[in-house]
Scaffold this motif. Structure first.
Motif, PDB file in Angstrom:
ATOM      1  N   ALA B   9      -1.631  23.949  24.053  1.00 39.60           N
ATOM      2  CA  ALA B   9      -1.253  23.779  22.647  1.00 39.60           C
ATOM      3  C   ALA B   9       0.093  24.448  22.425  1.00 39.60           C
ATOM      4  O   ALA B   9       0.503  25.316  23.199  1.00 39.60           O
ATOM      5  CB  ALA B   9      -2.311  24.401  21.729  1.00 39.60           C
ATOM      6  N   GLU B  13       4.834  29.338  17.032  1.00 41.29           N
ATOM      7  CA  GLU B  13       5.780  28.522  16.255  1.00 41.29           C
ATOM      8  C   GLU B  13       6.064  29.076  14.866  1.00 41.29           C
ATOM      9  O   GLU B  13       6.537  28.363  13.989  1.00 41.29           O
ATOM     10  CB  GLU B  13       5.286  27.065  16.195  1.00 41.29           C
ATOM     11  N   GLY B  21       0.179  27.238  12.184  1.00 41.94           N
ATOM     12  CA  GLY B  21      -0.927  27.136  13.127  1.00 41.94           C
ATOM     13  C   GLY B  21      -1.667  28.456  13.266  1.00 41.94           C
ATOM     14  O   GLY B  21      -1.147  29.512  12.896  1.00 41.94           O
ATOM     15  N   ASP B  22      -2.880  28.379  13.815  1.00 41.51           N
ATOM     16  CA  ASP B  22      -3.705  29.574  13.973  1.00 41.51           C
ATOM     17  C   ASP B  22      -3.746  29.926  15.463  1.00 41.51           C
ATOM     18  O   ASP B  22      -4.630  29.498  16.200  1.00 41.51           O
ATOM     19  CB  ASP B  22      -5.115  29.301  13.430  1.00 41.51           C
ATOM     20  N   ASP B  23      -2.763  30.720  15.883  1.00 45.68           N
ATOM     21  CA  ASP B  23      -2.625  31.026  17.308  1.00 45.68           C
ATOM     22  C   ASP B  23      -3.831  31.763  17.863  1.00 45.68           C
ATOM     23  O   ASP B  23      -4.232  31.525  19.008  1.00 45.68           O
ATOM     24  CB  ASP B  23      -1.368  31.868  17.555  1.00 45.68           C
ATOM     25  N   LEU B  26      -6.546  29.298  18.629  1.00 43.70           N
ATOM     26  CA  LEU B  26      -6.190  28.404  19.741  1.00 43.70           C
ATOM     27  C   LEU B  26      -6.223  29.131  21.079  1.00 43.70           C
ATOM     28  O   LEU B  26      -6.590  28.542  22.100  1.00 43.70           O
ATOM     29  CB  LEU B  26      -4.809  27.794  19.504  1.00 43.70           C
ATOM     30  N   HIS B 224      -4.196  20.483  19.064  1.00 46.36           N
ATOM     31  CA  HIS B 224      -3.457  20.950  17.886  1.00 46.36           C
ATOM     32  C   HIS B 224      -4.235  22.043  17.163  1.00 46.36           C
ATOM     33  O   HIS B 224      -5.451  22.145  17.312  1.00 46.36           O
ATOM     34  CB  HIS B 224      -3.203  19.794  16.922  1.00 46.36           C
ATOM     35  N   GLY B 225      -3.501  22.808  16.360  1.00 48.62           N
ATOM     36  CA  GLY B 225      -4.186  23.861  15.622  1.00 48.62           C
ATOM     37  C   GLY B 225      -3.600  24.082  14.244  1.00 48.62           C
ATOM     38  O   GLY B 225      -3.746  25.143  13.656  1.00 48.62           O
ATOM     39  N   ASP B 226      -2.932  23.062  13.714  1.00 44.48           N
ATOM     40  CA  ASP B 226      -2.221  23.278  12.460  1.00 44.48           C
ATOM     41  C   ASP B 226      -3.087  23.063  11.219  1.00 44.48           C
ATOM     42  O   ASP B 226      -2.579  23.147  10.107  1.00 44.48           O
ATOM     43  CB  ASP B 226      -0.938  22.452  12.395  1.00 44.48           C
ATOM     44  N   ASN B 227      -4.344  22.818  11.394  1.00 42.02           N
ATOM     45  CA  ASN B 227      -5.246  22.811  10.234  1.00 42.02           C
ATOM     46  C   ASN B 227      -6.649  23.150  10.736  1.00 42.02           C
ATOM     47  O   ASN B 227      -6.930  23.049  11.936  1.00 42.02           O
ATOM     48  CB  ASN B 227      -5.182  21.472   9.487  1.00 42.02           C
ATOM     49  N   VAL B 231      -8.464  22.796  14.746  1.00 46.78           N
ATOM     50  CA  VAL B 231      -8.994  23.857  15.604  1.00 46.78           C
ATOM     51  C   VAL B 231     -10.448  23.558  15.967  1.00 46.78           C
ATOM     52  O   VAL B 231     -10.856  23.714  17.115  1.00 46.78           O
ATOM     53  CB  VAL B 231      -8.870  25.233  14.911  1.00 46.78           C
TER      54      VAL B 231
END
Lengths: 262, 262, 262, 262
Positions: B9, B13, B21-23, B26, B224-227, B231
């Motif tokens: 992922a 960013e 995003g929720d690092d 992820l 992806h992890g932007d919402n 996740v």
């Protein structure tokens, strides 16, 4: 004393369409380069061209990291934490190493620029942050400094420290520079500068502001190129050193020679 | 077919006070990270923290270089020459390597971001510039790409190429993605996405937009992890793959396993 | 006492693809906006959209200039001279005025952001630099401040000064905020915050950290929107004020009403 | 024909410690300045100093907005939408107006820089975006352009358009410049340049690349100062024009005189 010395100058300090200093002239004179890494000056294109030219000429590649301050040319204290300073140095050192690696070589020394350079000499937290960054990235990296916190921290971290002689500045009895705020701090007479430089390198002595001689053991001399007179003076220093039997070599060779002599 | 796969992922960013995003979520799911290098996102502090966390968790470190376009998040064509692209990639790859070296490790893959990622797939000059940069800096670097100019140039430069599967996009018969402009290009149904992903990894097949199956051999899957939904979907894909007997491993291990199997 | 008050919040603090705070929610609550001008946050596209939305809703437009510090969100002391601060403020105030002028209106107030905001309260040189910039650009500009050097300098320069009430902070007997380093400096209980706010606006009194009441005369209240609870609280403050018979109006109207009442 | 003409040059194109061109020399020659606004060059300190000097000498103040491209000096097409271009122009025009307002004056003309300048001549969407920005901010603003989309859009938006003569370039029969790619596009002989300039201003005629004369009606002449020869040539053009009885005046006066004569 010293029969081998490095000549170093700040190079690659343009940005985009802007230039500062005459790099092509200086590259004929120096044996090492402090290369700007994009934070106070330099951009990837300039870094690429500067590293390529150093490789072509056998000039040693050094990182010249700075506070992130393009507008202030790295001359401002940005109020950063030691951890931020460390991260900025890792970023810049790494970036320059990218260009060196492209040519199958690597960055051989690190010399902090401007205000960062001033502060690492006196702030132990900054000094340790920079020394640790350097030591963990490459324990063969040479740290260029005057005596001070950075030199101490770098040695403690197991790194070689190269002492830089500033040929156009007056020294105090403790080996530090006379502050710019005091009269006589900056020397302007080329003949005097050349004479002092020769004595510094050949005899290991310098007359300080009080009139007394002190011992000094420098590994590299910082030359300037930001005006025609400076380039001419740099050229003269090089030729007088050679006439005096001094060998000019990149910093890594100077340090190697020193180690073998010890 | 593939019994080992990498999950990757885009991480790190954010910029300064900003996050995307929720690092942390992820990082519990992926085995490799595409880490922003400061040009479209990421700053030295974020890069340092992201690399440290990847090292701690055994997540593979990848460079995610971009055009120099913080305001446009790397989505704009900046009109750069191939040489400028190469210098920008060397700078960013080097910078990330600085943080990896600090932890005694190195960047293992390279995955161009955004518009640069789109253009290296179709512009041979950009592809060659990026492949040469990667190969000369580290010939063990894995280039992550879909089939296209970059994959071709990277292989020619002697680099391993990892093919990335895009789990939420429709494919065409030639193995390329259906353009976003066409209806059905982006998949939204989690069940369908999970099913396709399993089939892609376990059977090496994907049903393309025409309804026919094509063979596909992917080494890594882009999550992806932007919402929050993204996740959750990423987490589900991971657990379903494991349930199906697939081993999740960093990209370098996947490529090694593949080499041994060949 | 005060029967008309302004509600203000920091808006337009995203950058490129990044967002901070929920501007659309806040724009339904406030009567004035402190708009980021590109130095700590904000870019021309965000500024354009924020100004357009303020114009559409009748929300007063204020400049929220900062040190040039996107990475630090304007929270760092950049070591600037007063003259550099003045130039940075002229640049940012002018830039925001460009968007206001496009809509046939103008910037009505100035409220320095972050560290600059802290420093203009205590550094007379910065305060004078900012006040002179404001006064010479537009002598009808309202300067938003707490009591301190900026308020003093702005009044001396002939500008109206609007005193801002900080609803979630404890006050000291001299009317300044209890420093964040001290316990109890930041209030968290919504009921307590609403009660104090009403008392501040309706009775002109606030109970300070010592337990004693002091008089306070505020023209605007600073509301936050960086988390869902903050927006909810802001909404509640607005409705309770209206229920108590207080009129909410943009800062320019508040100052006019005050002048007529005097 | 023309008995009054403006002389203009690009000024304030340094950044931080960097300089381009000799502004102090040019300021003795020109009657108007295209001042960089921070996007391709210029920073708030340089803008402040340049505007102050223009005010002191009675030199007209013009905005010289650009794409946001410091590294490329505004020479790159950044792939922006017309709306982004408009916002960038509003920001820069506004910022420069901040410095003008500080001195009780205002920006009198707008002349897009570099690639933006090239593109507004041929892209109707960009031209309209810029013309609308200018007209809505200040309908007395003069737009400096060659014939093309920007001139058309500006006139349609009700703005005065000043046609700029390029003294060191060859013209085509339709009044446009011979592209730089063609031989003879750039003139180098000082005598020829001076002669053509005088003829352009005094007789309203220019010999174009085909050898035929065309009519030309210019309001301002663009002079350069980026090398010693250029400044010398600029000085000579000024003195020859004066000797020929031409009056040199800021652009606003030239346009006023023209209006009265019409």
């Amino acid at each position: 004393m010293t029969s081998t010395i490095d000549l170093v100058a700040d190079l690659g300090e343009g940005f985009g369409a802007y230039t500062i200093g005459d790099d092509s002239e200086l590259l004929e004179i120096v044996s090492s380069a402090n290369i700007a890494c994009g934070f106070h000056a330099g951009d990837p294109d300039i870094m690429a061209a500067t590293v390529a030219e150093c490789v072509r000429r056998g000039v040693g590649i050094g990182a010249h990291p700075s506070f992130p301050d393009l507008r202030g040319f790295g001359r401002r204290d940005m109020g950063l934490s030691a951890s931020e300073v460390q991260n900025d140095v890792l970023y810049q050192l790494g970036a320059l190493n990218g260009f060196a690696a492209f040519h199958g070589t690597k960055v051989t020394h690190l010399a902090p620029h401007g205000r960062l350079g001033n502060l690492v000499a006196v702030r132990a937290d900054y000094a340790q942050a920079v020394a640790d960054a350097a030591a963990r990235v490459d324990n063969e990296l040479i740290v260029v400094a005057q005596d001070g916190e950075l030199a101490t921290a770098a040695r403690k971290a197991g790194l070689d420290v190269a002492i830089v002689g500033i040929v156009d500045r007056a020294y105090q009895e403790d080996g530090t520079l006379l502050p710019r705020s005091q009269s006589g701090a900056v020397l302007h007479d080329p003949t005097e500068i050349v004479d002092r430089t020769l004595r510094m390198v050949v005899d290991g002595k310098i007359r300080c502001a009080t009139g007394d001689d002190i011992n000094i053991d420098v590994d590299t001399l910082l030359l300037h190129g930001d005006n025609p007179g400076a380039v001419e003076l740099a050229r003269q220093i090089r030729s007088e050193l050679i006439s005096a039997g001094v060998r000019i070599a990149p910093l890594a060779e100077v340090m190697d020679a020193k180690r073998k002599a010890a």
